[in-house]
Motif scaffolding. Structure first.
Motif, PDB file in Angstrom:
ATOM      1  N   SER A  12      61.632 117.604  48.379  1.00 23.77           N
ATOM      2  CA  SER A  12      62.611 118.667  48.167  1.00 23.77           C
ATOM      3  C   SER A  12      62.004 119.791  47.341  1.00 23.77           C
ATOM      4  O   SER A  12      61.264 119.548  46.383  1.00 23.77           O
ATOM      5  CB  SER A  12      63.830 118.101  47.431  1.00 23.77           C
ATOM      6  OG  SER A  12      64.632 119.141  46.922  1.00 23.77           O
ATOM      7  N   CYS A  13      62.342 121.028  47.679  1.00 25.12           N
ATOM      8  CA  CYS A  13      61.891 122.162  46.869  1.00 25.12           C
ATOM      9  C   CYS A  13      62.457 122.094  45.451  1.00 25.12           C
ATOM     10  O   CYS A  13      61.933 122.756  44.547  1.00 25.12           O
ATOM     11  CB  CYS A  13      62.286 123.472  47.544  1.00 25.12           C
ATOM     12  SG  CYS A  13      61.295 123.823  49.019  1.00 25.12           S
ATOM     13  N   HIS A  43      60.914 125.933  43.172  1.00 30.84           N
ATOM     14  CA  HIS A  43      60.661 127.139  43.958  1.00 30.84           C
ATOM     15  C   HIS A  43      61.214 126.899  45.352  1.00 30.84           C
ATOM     16  O   HIS A  43      61.186 125.770  45.854  1.00 30.84           O
ATOM     17  CB  HIS A  43      59.164 127.442  44.088  1.00 30.84           C
ATOM     18  CG  HIS A  43      58.504 127.891  42.831  1.00 30.84           C
ATOM     19  ND1 HIS A  43      58.683 129.153  42.298  1.00 30.84           N
ATOM     20  CD2 HIS A  43      57.644 127.249  41.995  1.00 30.84           C
ATOM     21  CE1 HIS A  43      57.958 129.271  41.196  1.00 30.84           C
ATOM     22  NE2 HIS A  43      57.331 128.122  40.989  1.00 30.84           N
ATOM     23  N   TYR A  44      61.704 127.952  45.967  1.00 34.24           N
ATOM     24  CA  TYR A  44      62.112 127.862  47.363  1.00 34.24           C
ATOM     25  C   TYR A  44      60.990 128.335  48.264  1.00 34.24           C
ATOM     26  O   TYR A  44      60.187 129.190  47.888  1.00 34.24           O
ATOM     27  CB  TYR A  44      63.380 128.703  47.607  1.00 34.24           C
ATOM     28  CG  TYR A  44      64.630 128.037  47.060  1.00 34.24           C
ATOM     29  CD1 TYR A  44      65.070 126.823  47.581  1.00 34.24           C
ATOM     30  CD2 TYR A  44      65.362 128.609  46.023  1.00 34.24           C
ATOM     31  CE1 TYR A  44      66.199 126.184  47.083  1.00 34.24           C
ATOM     32  CE2 TYR A  44      66.502 127.990  45.522  1.00 34.24           C
ATOM     33  CZ  TYR A  44      66.915 126.781  46.052  1.00 34.24           C
ATOM     34  OH  TYR A  44      68.023 126.152  45.557  1.00 34.24           O
ATOM     35  N   GLU A  55      53.807 127.211  46.061  1.00 34.95           N
ATOM     36  CA  GLU A  55      53.930 125.979  45.285  1.00 34.95           C
ATOM     37  C   GLU A  55      54.683 124.902  46.052  1.00 34.95           C
ATOM     38  O   GLU A  55      54.467 123.706  45.821  1.00 34.95           O
ATOM     39  CB  GLU A  55      54.624 126.267  43.954  1.00 34.95           C
ATOM     40  CG  GLU A  55      54.931 125.044  43.094  1.00 34.95           C
ATOM     41  CD  GLU A  55      53.690 124.220  42.724  1.00 34.95           C
ATOM     42  OE1 GLU A  55      53.849 123.022  42.413  1.00 34.95           O
ATOM     43  OE2 GLU A  55      52.561 124.774  42.743  1.00 34.95           O
ATOM     44  N   THR A  56      55.558 125.288  46.966  1.00 33.11           N
ATOM     45  CA  THR A  56      56.287 124.273  47.725  1.00 33.11           C
ATOM     46  C   THR A  56      55.347 123.501  48.648  1.00 33.11           C
ATOM     47  O   THR A  56      55.397 122.268  48.713  1.00 33.11           O
ATOM     48  CB  THR A  56      57.428 124.905  48.538  1.00 33.11           C
ATOM     49  OG1 THR A  56      56.905 125.883  49.439  1.00 33.11           O
ATOM     50  CG2 THR A  56      58.432 125.578  47.618  1.00 33.11           C
ATOM     51  N   TYR A  57      54.487 124.212  49.348  1.00 32.86           N
ATOM     52  CA  TYR A  57      53.544 123.568  50.270  1.00 32.86           C
ATOM     53  C   TYR A  57      52.450 122.821  49.502  1.00 32.86           C
ATOM     54  O   TYR A  57      52.129 121.663  49.812  1.00 32.86           O
ATOM     55  CB  TYR A  57      52.913 124.615  51.194  1.00 32.86           C
ATOM     56  CG  TYR A  57      53.941 125.478  51.883  1.00 32.86           C
ATOM     57  CD1 TYR A  57      54.653 124.999  52.985  1.00 32.86           C
ATOM     58  CD2 TYR A  57      54.227 126.759  51.414  1.00 32.86           C
ATOM     59  CE1 TYR A  57      55.616 125.781  53.611  1.00 32.86           C
ATOM     60  CE2 TYR A  57      55.192 127.548  52.029  1.00 32.86           C
ATOM     61  CZ  TYR A  57      55.882 127.055  53.124  1.00 32.86           C
ATOM     62  OH  TYR A  57      56.844 127.832  53.726  1.00 32.86           O
ATOM     63  N   LEU A  58      51.912 123.487  48.484  1.00 32.18           N
ATOM     64  CA  LEU A  58      50.842 122.859  47.701  1.00 32.18           C
ATOM     65  C   LEU A  58      51.379 121.733  46.829  1.00 32.18           C
ATOM     66  O   LEU A  58      50.637 120.819  46.467  1.00 32.18           O
ATOM     67  CB  LEU A  58      50.142 123.921  46.840  1.00 32.18           C
ATOM     68  CG  LEU A  58      49.413 125.004  47.652  1.00 32.18           C
ATOM     69  CD1 LEU A  58      48.839 126.064  46.713  1.00 32.18           C
ATOM     70  CD2 LEU A  58      48.320 124.392  48.520  1.00 32.18           C
ATOM     71  N   GLY A  59      52.667 121.786  46.526  1.00 36.16           N
ATOM     72  CA  GLY A  59      53.274 120.711  45.750  1.00 36.16           C
ATOM     73  C   GLY A  59      53.231 119.390  46.490  1.00 36.16           C
ATOM     74  O   GLY A  59      53.025 118.329  45.894  1.00 36.16           O
ATOM     75  N   ALA A  79      53.537 130.852  56.142  1.00 40.12           N
ATOM     76  CA  ALA A  79      53.351 130.609  54.713  1.00 40.12           C
ATOM     77  C   ALA A  79      52.582 129.320  54.479  1.00 40.12           C
ATOM     78  O   ALA A  79      51.725 129.238  53.590  1.00 40.12           O
ATOM     79  CB  ALA A  79      54.706 130.550  54.011  1.00 40.12           C
ATOM     80  N   ALA A  80      52.867 128.286  55.277  1.00 40.40           N
ATOM     81  CA  ALA A  80      52.144 127.023  55.153  1.00 40.40           C
ATOM     82  C   ALA A  80      50.673 127.213  55.489  1.00 40.40           C
ATOM     83  O   ALA A  80      49.787 126.704  54.793  1.00 40.40           O
ATOM     84  CB  ALA A  80      52.773 125.969  56.062  1.00 40.40           C
TER      85      ALA A  80
END
Length: 239
Positions: free
Chosen positions: A152-153, A158-159, A164-168, A192-193
């Protein structure tokens, strides 16, 4: 399988629209509920107006207008405005809460569970979604989505499409970006990915927004994999 994706160990999925039919689910769920409760409304209009506030609500967080706020709370804020537009302001707090939680009760597209179950045999799978943890967990239980984990974001504060969402996901899984694939029905999400170094898979969902949909009908870049649905994606990635 393409040589470009042979390193992939985890596949994460956009959820609203890619894995679950949010619009059809909302209309069916609330139409049945409204009949039982004596609440008359244009549920298709509510679904469309509500989703129309999806990006503006997240932008309030992205721009710093408000502090981090999860999607359930953003949905509730948007719902109050939509109900006012549709002359449904008299609905009780309990009714509003039930309507807001419809996002926890969404149904998968017909190919979703079978395709995900196949992919899960070979890869770690999970949603990379703007939905908050409780929403995604409850949705998975309701729809039978066989996730290994929920990315989950809310975990990253971050949305999407923040990097940071993908790298997270990569950080949590101890994987390089090239070892993670993002699957989505939205070209912008995949762009974005890809910019963050992830591999990409596109699945069209031409009725996500209803019969008049004009966006994301086809891939706009040379994504690593293009498939018609999740079952075909399983075949393309060797699952």
């Amino acid at each position: 399988m393409k040589s470009s994706i042979q390193r992939v160990k985890a596949i994460v999925f956009d959820t609203f629209g890619t894995v679950v039919d949010w619009r059809g689910s909302i209309i069916r769920d609330l139409s049945a509920w409204g009949e039982c409760e004596g609440v008359k409304a244009d549920w298709a209009a509510l679904a469309d107006k509500w989703r129309g506030r999806y990006e503006p609500e997240k932008d309030r967080v992205r721009t710093g207008e408000i502090a981090w706020t999860n999607l359930d709370e953003l949905h509730a804020h948007a719902l109050d405005q939509v109900l006012a537009e549709l002359d449904l302001e008299a609905l009780s707090v309990d009714h509003r809460r039930h309507i807001n939680r419809v996002w926890h009760r969404l149904e998968g597209w017909p190919d979703a569970v079978e395709g995900l179950t196949r992919i899960k045999r070979r890869y770690v799978i999970g949603p990379l979604s703007n939905g908050n943890v409780a929403l995604l967990v409850n949705m998975a239980k309701h729809a039978g989505l066989p996730w290994d984990n929920v990315f989950s974001c809310e975990l990253f504060r971050h949305y999407k499409p923040h990097p940071e969402t993908y790298l997270g996901v990569c950080r949590l899984m101890y994987l390089d970006p090239a070892e993670v694939m993002m699957c989505a029905a939205h070209n912008g999400d995949l762009a974005a990915a890809r910019a963050a170094g992830l591999k990409t898979a596109f699945i069209p969902r031409p009725t996500e927004h209803g019969p008049g949909q004009k966006t994301d009908l086809e891939p706009t870049q040379d994504w690593d994999v293009v498939a018609n649905d999740v079952i075909e994606l399983a075949e393309r990635v060797g699952a």
